[in-house]
Write a protein that holds these residues in place. Sequence first.
Motif, mmCIF file in Angstrom:
data_model
loop_
_atom_site.group_PDB
_atom_site.id
_atom_site.type_symbol
_atom_site.label_atom_id
_atom_site.label_comp_id
_atom_site.label_asym_id
_atom_site.label_seq_id
_atom_site.Cartn_x
_atom_site.Cartn_y
_atom_site.Cartn_z
ATOM 1 N N GLY A 281 0.804 -1.218 0.000
ATOM 2 C CA GLY A 281 0.000 0.000 0.000
ATOM 3 C C GLY A 281 0.834 1.264 0.000
ATOM 4 O O GLY A 281 2.064 1.237 0.051
ATOM 5 N N ARG A 282 0.141 2.390 -0.056
ATOM 6 C CA ARG A 282 0.815 3.686 -0.075
ATOM 7 C C ARG A 282 1.592 3.932 1.212
ATOM 8 O O ARG A 282 2.661 4.523 1.206
ATOM 9 N N ARG A 283 1.053 3.477 2.314
ATOM 10 C CA ARG A 283 1.731 3.694 3.597
ATOM 11 C C ARG A 283 3.052 2.944 3.670
ATOM 12 O O ARG A 283 3.985 3.381 4.333
ATOM 13 N N ALA A 284 3.129 1.806 3.003
ATOM 14 C CA ALA A 284 4.395 1.063 2.980
ATOM 15 C C ALA A 284 5.467 1.875 2.279
ATOM 16 O O ALA A 284 6.608 1.935 2.731
ATOM 17 N N VAL A 285 5.100 2.522 1.181
ATOM 18 C CA VAL A 285 6.063 3.346 0.448
ATOM 19 C C VAL A 285 6.520 4.515 1.311
ATOM 20 O O VAL A 285 7.715 4.821 1.385
ATOM 21 N N GLU A 286 5.590 5.158 1.991
ATOM 22 C CA GLU A 286 5.945 6.280 2.865
ATOM 23 C C GLU A 286 6.862 5.824 3.989
ATOM 24 O O GLU A 286 7.825 6.516 4.330
ATOM 25 N N ARG A 287 6.583 4.688 4.566
ATOM 26 C CA ARG A 287 7.408 4.190 5.668
ATOM 27 C C ARG A 287 8.816 3.834 5.209
ATOM 28 O O ARG A 287 9.780 4.063 5.937
ATOM 29 N N VAL A 288 8.944 3.305 4.005
ATOM 30 C CA VAL A 288 10.280 2.997 3.494
ATOM 31 C C VAL A 288 11.060 4.283 3.266
ATOM 32 O O VAL A 288 12.247 4.364 3.600
ATOM 33 N N TRP A 289 10.419 5.298 2.720
ATOM 34 C CA TRP A 289 11.109 6.580 2.508
ATOM 35 C C TRP A 289 11.526 7.205 3.836
ATOM 36 O O TRP A 289 12.622 7.751 3.958
ATOM 37 N N ILE A 290 10.664 7.138 4.839
ATOM 38 C CA ILE A 290 11.022 7.669 6.155
ATOM 39 C C ILE A 290 12.186 6.881 6.741
ATOM 40 O O ILE A 290 13.124 7.457 7.298
ATOM 41 N N ALA A 291 12.143 5.560 6.612
ATOM 42 C CA ALA A 291 13.230 4.727 7.129
ATOM 43 C C ALA A 291 14.546 5.056 6.435
ATOM 44 O O ALA A 291 15.588 5.184 7.085
ATOM 45 N N LEU A 292 14.508 5.225 5.111
ATOM 46 C CA LEU A 292 15.737 5.570 4.388
ATOM 47 C C LEU A 292 16.262 6.939 4.795
ATOM 48 O O LEU A 292 17.473 7.131 4.936
ATOM 49 N N ALA A 293 15.368 7.899 4.985
ATOM 50 C CA ALA A 293 15.793 9.234 5.419
ATOM 51 C C ALA A 293 16.449 9.167 6.800
ATOM 52 O O ALA A 293 17.465 9.833 7.046
ATOM 53 N N LEU A 294 15.900 8.366 7.700
ATOM 54 C CA LEU A 294 16.484 8.232 9.036
ATOM 55 C C LEU A 294 17.845 7.539 8.979
ATOM 56 O O LEU A 294 18.765 7.923 9.717
ATOM 57 N N VAL A 295 17.995 6.547 8.111
ATOM 58 C CA VAL A 295 19.291 5.879 7.968
ATOM 59 C C VAL A 295 20.328 6.858 7.414
ATOM 60 O O VAL A 295 21.455 6.920 7.906
ATOM 61 N N VAL A 296 19.942 7.623 6.403
ATOM 62 C CA VAL A 296 20.866 8.607 5.834
ATOM 63 C C VAL A 296 21.250 9.637 6.890
ATOM 64 O O VAL A 296 22.423 10.004 7.023
ATOM 65 N N PHE A 297 20.285 10.098 7.674
ATOM 66 C CA PHE A 297 20.588 11.042 8.746
ATOM 67 C C PHE A 297 21.567 10.433 9.746
ATOM 68 O O PHE A 297 22.531 11.077 10.168
ATOM 69 N N GLY A 298 21.334 9.170 10.127
ATOM 70 C CA GLY A 298 22.218 8.514 11.080
ATOM 71 C C GLY A 298 23.634 8.354 10.556
ATOM 72 O O GLY A 298 24.604 8.574 11.276
ATOM 73 N N VAL A 299 23.761 7.992 9.289
ATOM 74 C CA VAL A 299 25.091 7.813 8.701
ATOM 75 C C VAL A 299 25.810 9.156 8.583
ATOM 76 O O VAL A 299 26.998 9.259 8.909
ATOM 77 N N VAL A 300 25.107 10.178 8.131
ATOM 78 C CA VAL A 300 25.720 11.509 8.025
ATOM 79 C C VAL A 300 26.126 12.023 9.397
ATOM 80 O O VAL A 300 27.234 12.567 9.575
ATOM 81 N N ALA A 301 25.276 11.848 10.392
ATOM 82 C CA ALA A 301 25.615 12.289 11.740
ATOM 83 C C ALA A 301 26.811 11.518 12.277
ATOM 84 O O ALA A 301 27.686 12.102 12.939
ATOM 85 N N SER A 302 26.891 10.235 11.983
ATOM 86 C CA SER A 302 28.026 9.436 12.418
ATOM 87 C C SER A 302 29.322 9.913 11.782
ATOM 88 O O SER A 302 30.370 10.009 12.446
ATOM 89 N N VAL A 303 29.275 10.247 10.491
ATOM 90 C CA VAL A 303 30.460 10.768 9.808
ATOM 91 C C VAL A 303 30.866 12.117 10.374
ATOM 92 O O VAL A 303 32.052 12.387 10.570
ATOM 93 N N VAL A 304 29.893 12.967 10.664
ATOM 94 C CA VAL A 304 30.209 14.281 11.251
ATOM 95 C C VAL A 304 30.842 14.110 12.622
ATOM 96 O O VAL A 304 31.835 14.780 12.940
ATOM 97 N N PHE A 305 30.304 13.234 13.441
ATOM 98 C CA PHE A 305 30.891 12.997 14.762
ATOM 99 C C PHE A 305 32.314 12.443 14.630
ATOM 100 O O PHE A 305 33.199 12.803 15.397
ATOM 101 N N ALA A 306 32.546 11.557 13.674
ATOM 102 C CA ALA A 306 33.897 11.022 13.471
ATOM 103 C C ALA A 306 34.851 12.102 13.002
ATOM 104 O O ALA A 306 36.014 12.152 13.437
ATOM 105 N N ALA A 307 34.374 12.985 12.139
ATOM 106 C CA ALA A 307 35.233 14.070 11.649
ATOM 107 C C ALA A 307 35.572 15.075 12.749
ATOM 108 O O ALA A 307 36.684 15.615 12.795
ATOM 109 N N LEU A 308 34.629 15.302 13.632
ATOM 110 C CA LEU A 308 34.852 16.229 14.735
ATOM 111 C C LEU A 308 35.616 15.599 15.890
ATOM 112 O O LEU A 308 36.097 16.310 16.775
ATOM 113 N N GLY A 309 35.698 14.311 15.897
ATOM 114 C CA GLY A 309 36.409 13.615 16.960
ATOM 115 C C GLY A 309 35.645 13.573 18.273
ATOM 116 O O GLY A 309 36.247 13.515 19.349
ATOM 117 N N VAL A 310 34.346 13.594 18.194
ATOM 118 C CA VAL A 310 33.528 13.596 19.414
ATOM 119 C C VAL A 310 33.422 12.189 19.954
ATOM 120 O O VAL A 310 33.275 11.242 19.273
#
Length: 89
Positions: A60-89
């Motif tokens: 259904g349509r909600r499945a597509v929305e949930r996958v997009w939200i999940a992918l956005a959260l994964v991308v946010f987590g990976v980017v935040a992890s890279v930023v923390f590694a670059a900053l040495g936190v």
Amino acid sequence: MSGDVWGPLRNRVAVITAAGGPLFAAYVITSSSTLEGVVVGVPLMAAGGFAIGAVVAGAGRRAVERVWIALALVVFGVVASVVFAALGV
């Protein structure tokens, strides 16, 4: 041909996110600072929840929305992890 072309790919992405998101979140939470654990781990756990919801919802349509939200959260987590590694936190 009125089939869902992206359905199999969406299901694979959802299953990988449902399995990988919480595992990576557990690793980050246990091996990093509290700030990084919260900023990276919580969105990854949420991504796993949304991905499980997408698998359960089916095609259904909600499945597509949930996958997009999940992918956005994964991308946010990976980017935040890279930023923390670059900053040495």
